[in-house]
Design a protein around this motif. Structure first.
Motif, PDB file in Angstrom:
ATOM      1  N   GLU A   1      69.130 -24.869 -12.999  1.00 28.51           N
ATOM      2  CA  GLU A   1      69.503 -25.222 -11.635  1.00 28.51           C
ATOM      3  C   GLU A   1      68.551 -26.274 -11.072  1.00 28.51           C
ATOM      4  O   GLU A   1      67.348 -26.227 -11.330  1.00 28.51           O
ATOM      5  CB  GLU A   1      69.491 -23.992 -10.723  1.00 28.51           C
ATOM      6  CG  GLU A   1      70.523 -22.931 -11.088  1.00 28.51           C
ATOM      7  CD  GLU A   1      70.562 -21.801 -10.067  1.00 28.51           C
ATOM      8  OE1 GLU A   1      69.761 -21.855  -9.107  1.00 28.51           O
ATOM      9  OE2 GLU A   1      71.384 -20.896 -10.211  1.00 28.51           O
TER      10      GLU A   1
ATOM     11  N   THR B   1      67.960 -27.814  -7.225  1.00 23.09           N
ATOM     12  CA  THR B   1      68.348 -27.707  -5.822  1.00 23.09           C
ATOM     13  C   THR B   1      68.130 -29.018  -5.074  1.00 23.09           C
ATOM     14  O   THR B   1      67.093 -29.674  -5.218  1.00 23.09           O
ATOM     15  CB  THR B   1      67.540 -26.596  -5.124  1.00 23.09           C
ATOM     16  OG1 THR B   1      67.902 -25.338  -5.705  1.00 23.09           O
ATOM     17  CG2 THR B   1      67.829 -26.558  -3.636  1.00 23.09           C
TER      18      THR B   1
ATOM     19  N   GLY C   1      72.889 -28.617  -1.558  1.00 20.71           N
ATOM     20  CA  GLY C   1      73.487 -27.730  -2.554  1.00 20.71           C
ATOM     21  C   GLY C   1      72.651 -27.676  -3.818  1.00 20.71           C
ATOM     22  O   GLY C   1      71.488 -28.096  -3.834  1.00 20.71           O
ATOM     23  N   THR C   2      73.257 -27.196  -4.887  1.00 16.76           N
ATOM     24  CA  THR C   2      72.530 -26.999  -6.141  1.00 16.76           C
ATOM     25  C   THR C   2      73.379 -27.406  -7.337  1.00 16.76           C
ATOM     26  O   THR C   2      74.541 -26.996  -7.446  1.00 16.76           O
ATOM     27  CB  THR C   2      72.132 -25.517  -6.315  1.00 16.76           C
ATOM     28  OG1 THR C   2      71.364 -25.103  -5.185  1.00 16.76           O
ATOM     29  CG2 THR C   2      71.316 -25.320  -7.586  1.00 16.76           C
TER      30      THR C   2
ATOM     31  N   VAL D   1      74.201 -26.867 -11.095  1.00 19.65           N
ATOM     32  CA  VAL D   1      74.082 -25.711 -11.981  1.00 19.65           C
ATOM     33  C   VAL D   1      74.571 -26.083 -13.374  1.00 19.65           C
ATOM     34  O   VAL D   1      75.674 -26.626 -13.538  1.00 19.65           O
ATOM     35  CB  VAL D   1      74.894 -24.513 -11.458  1.00 19.65           C
ATOM     36  CG1 VAL D   1      74.769 -23.328 -12.415  1.00 19.65           C
ATOM     37  CG2 VAL D   1      74.422 -24.127 -10.061  1.00 19.65           C
TER      38      VAL D   1
ATOM     39  N   SER E   1      77.961 -28.317 -12.916  1.00 20.43           N
ATOM     40  CA  SER E   1      78.780 -28.142 -11.718  1.00 20.43           C
ATOM     41  C   SER E   1      77.879 -28.171 -10.486  1.00 20.43           C
ATOM     42  O   SER E   1      76.652 -28.270 -10.596  1.00 20.43           O
ATOM     43  CB  SER E   1      79.552 -26.817 -11.785  1.00 20.43           C
ATOM     44  OG  SER E   1      78.664 -25.719 -11.927  1.00 20.43           O
TER      45      SER E   1
ATOM     46  N   ARG F   1      77.215 -26.327  -6.566  1.00 17.64           N
ATOM     47  CA  ARG F   1      77.506 -25.240  -5.635  1.00 17.64           C
ATOM     48  C   ARG F   1      76.866 -25.541  -4.284  1.00 17.64           C
ATOM     49  O   ARG F   1      75.708 -25.956  -4.226  1.00 17.64           O
ATOM     50  CB  ARG F   1      77.004 -23.905  -6.186  1.00 17.64           C
ATOM     51  CG  ARG F   1      77.675 -23.526  -7.505  1.00 17.64           C
ATOM     52  CD  ARG F   1      77.093 -22.286  -8.113  1.00 17.64           C
ATOM     53  NE  ARG F   1      77.687 -21.994  -9.427  1.00 17.64           N
ATOM     54  CZ  ARG F   1      77.272 -21.048 -10.246  1.00 17.64           C
ATOM     55  NH1 ARG F   1      76.235 -20.279  -9.893  1.00 17.64           N
ATOM     56  NH2 ARG F   1      77.855 -20.860 -11.405  1.00 17.64           N
ATOM     57  N   GLN F   2      77.612 -25.305  -3.239  1.00 16.14           N
ATOM     58  CA  GLN F   2      77.147 -25.643  -1.894  1.00 16.14           C
ATOM     59  C   GLN F   2      76.259 -24.526  -1.333  1.00 16.14           C
ATOM     60  O   GLN F   2      76.539 -23.949  -0.293  1.00 16.14           O
ATOM     61  CB  GLN F   2      78.343 -25.912  -0.983  1.00 16.14           C
ATOM     62  CG  GLN F   2      78.007 -26.780   0.226  1.00 16.14           C
ATOM     63  CD  GLN F   2      79.248 -27.257   0.930  1.00 16.14           C
ATOM     64  OE1 GLN F   2      80.353 -27.168   0.407  1.00 16.14           O
ATOM     65  NE2 GLN F   2      79.082 -27.788   2.126  1.00 16.14           N
ATOM     66  N   ARG F   3      75.206 -24.267  -2.039  1.00 19.77           N
ATOM     67  CA  ARG F   3      74.184 -23.301  -1.616  1.00 19.77           C
ATOM     68  C   ARG F   3      72.865 -23.758  -2.212  1.00 19.77           C
ATOM     69  O   ARG F   3      72.836 -24.519  -3.174  1.00 19.77           O
ATOM     70  CB  ARG F   3      74.516 -21.901  -2.124  1.00 19.77           C
ATOM     71  CG  ARG F   3      74.608 -21.794  -3.643  1.00 19.77           C
ATOM     72  CD  ARG F   3      74.590 -20.373  -4.116  1.00 19.77           C
ATOM     73  NE  ARG F   3      74.750 -20.254  -5.560  1.00 19.77           N
ATOM     74  CZ  ARG F   3      73.828 -20.557  -6.455  1.00 19.77           C
ATOM     75  NH1 ARG F   3      72.632 -21.025  -6.060  1.00 19.77           N
ATOM     76  NH2 ARG F   3      74.033 -20.421  -7.751  1.00 19.77           N
ATOM     77  N   TRP F   4      71.773 -23.300  -1.649  1.00 18.33           N
ATOM     78  CA  TRP F   4      70.467 -23.700  -2.165  1.00 18.33           C
ATOM     79  C   TRP F   4      69.413 -22.680  -1.778  1.00 18.33           C
ATOM     80  O   TRP F   4      69.594 -21.868  -0.873  1.00 18.33           O
ATOM     81  CB  TRP F   4      70.077 -25.080  -1.635  1.00 18.33           C
ATOM     82  CG  TRP F   4      69.978 -25.138  -0.129  1.00 18.33           C
ATOM     83  CD1 TRP F   4      68.880 -24.919   0.637  1.00 18.33           C
ATOM     84  CD2 TRP F   4      71.037 -25.432   0.787  1.00 18.33           C
ATOM     85  NE1 TRP F   4      69.168 -25.043   1.964  1.00 18.33           N
ATOM     86  CE2 TRP F   4      70.492 -25.368   2.087  1.00 18.33           C
ATOM     87  CE3 TRP F   4      72.390 -25.752   0.636  1.00 18.33           C
ATOM     88  CZ2 TRP F   4      71.250 -25.607   3.219  1.00 18.33           C
ATOM     89  CZ3 TRP F   4      73.142 -25.983   1.773  1.00 18.33           C
ATOM     90  CH2 TRP F   4      72.580 -25.915   3.038  1.00 18.33           C
TER      91      TRP F   4
ATOM     92  N   PHE G   1      82.093 -30.632  -3.977  1.00 16.07           N
ATOM     93  CA  PHE G   1      82.272 -30.277  -5.382  1.00 16.07           C
ATOM     94  C   PHE G   1      81.899 -31.478  -6.251  1.00 16.07           C
ATOM     95  O   PHE G   1      81.778 -32.604  -5.766  1.00 16.07           O
ATOM     96  CB  PHE G   1      83.692 -29.813  -5.667  1.00 16.07           C
ATOM     97  CG  PHE G   1      84.767 -30.849  -5.403  1.00 16.07           C
ATOM     98  CD1 PHE G   1      85.282 -31.620  -6.436  1.00 16.07           C
ATOM     99  CD2 PHE G   1      85.267 -31.031  -4.114  1.00 16.07           C
ATOM    100  CE1 PHE G   1      86.258 -32.575  -6.188  1.00 16.07           C
ATOM    101  CE2 PHE G   1      86.250 -31.972  -3.867  1.00 16.07           C
ATOM    102  CZ  PHE G   1      86.748 -32.749  -4.896  1.00 16.07           C
TER     103      PHE G   1
END
Length: 227
Positions: free
Chosen positions: A19, A21, A26-27, A29, A52, A54-57, A117
């Motif tokens: 990962e 960040t 986002g992050t 992955v 890919s 992901r809209q998180r961190w 995305f």
């Protein structure tokens, strides 16, 4: 920092980390994908790593900042400021233009609702462990259109000849005084037809499997099989 440098940093980091960040955005992955089948099961594809977004961190993930600090010989506080401003600019651009091209990686995109995305480049390779691995084909022979046409013609001719033989034998059976002979000729004719048909069918299945699939399955079933 520019977009090319940023893309190179992310790619270098993702080679050794699962990962990466981007603070406030986002992050990235990376996931190891196992070997898979394609081409109706005739081809084995080697494992690879899929990238890919992901809209998180994680707020405490400083991997990107630490890397930038070390490679540029600056304090972490200064690196954090530079990275934070750049990522913030990326987010604003993504929200307004809905697209950011990351050279050598792929494209970050946003929906109308600003859900982010990622679409990786087709030739993106982030799996050093898979170096030299190539898809393996289980097909021993790739049929040509001419071969398929020839086999189909032979099958049609064989079936026509078989029908003629059955007709002659039927006439002979009618003329024969013995019912036993009539029954025997009919049975032998049927067995010969089945053997001939199966032989030609197996020959066609070997050199033209795609043609056989079209005979055995409907278009809907083929779409499910080839999915």
């Amino acid at each position: 920092m520019d977009i090319d440098l940023f893309s190179n940093i992310v790619k270098d980091l993702i080679l050794d980390n699962d990962e990466v960040t981007l603070p406030g955005l986002g992050t990235f992955v990376s996931e190891l994908m196992p070997s898979s089948f394609s081409d109706k099961g005739y081809t084995i594809n080697p494992p690879y790593r899929r990238l890919s977004f992901r809209q998180r961190w994680k707020e405490d993930d400083s991997l990107l900042v630490d890397f930038y600090s070390e490679t540029n010989g600056i304090e972490k506080s200064q690196a954090a400021e530079i990275v934070g401003e750049f990522v913030s600019g990326l987010k604003e651009t993504l929200q307004s233009k809905k697209l950011i091209v990351l050279p050598g990686l792929g494209r970050l995109r946003a929906t109308k609702e600003n859900a982010f995305f990622f679409i990786a480049d087709e030739d993106l390779d982030i799996y050093p462990g898979g170096f030299g691995l190539e898809p393996v084909s289980l097909k021993t022979h790739e049929e040509t259109p001419e071969e398929v046409t020839a086999v189909v013609k032979e099958l049609q001719e064989a079936l026509s000849e078989d029908e003629a033989v059955k007709t002659v034998k039927s006439v002979e059976a009618v003329e024969a005084p013995s019912k036993r002979r009539h029954w025997l000729v009919a049975v032998l004719g049927t067995v010969a037809s089945v053997i001939l048909f199966l032989g030609l069918f197996m020959l066609l299945a070997r050199i033209a499997p795609d043609f056989i699939d079209k005979i055995l399955y409907t278009e809907e079933e083929l779409r499910i099989i080839n999915y």
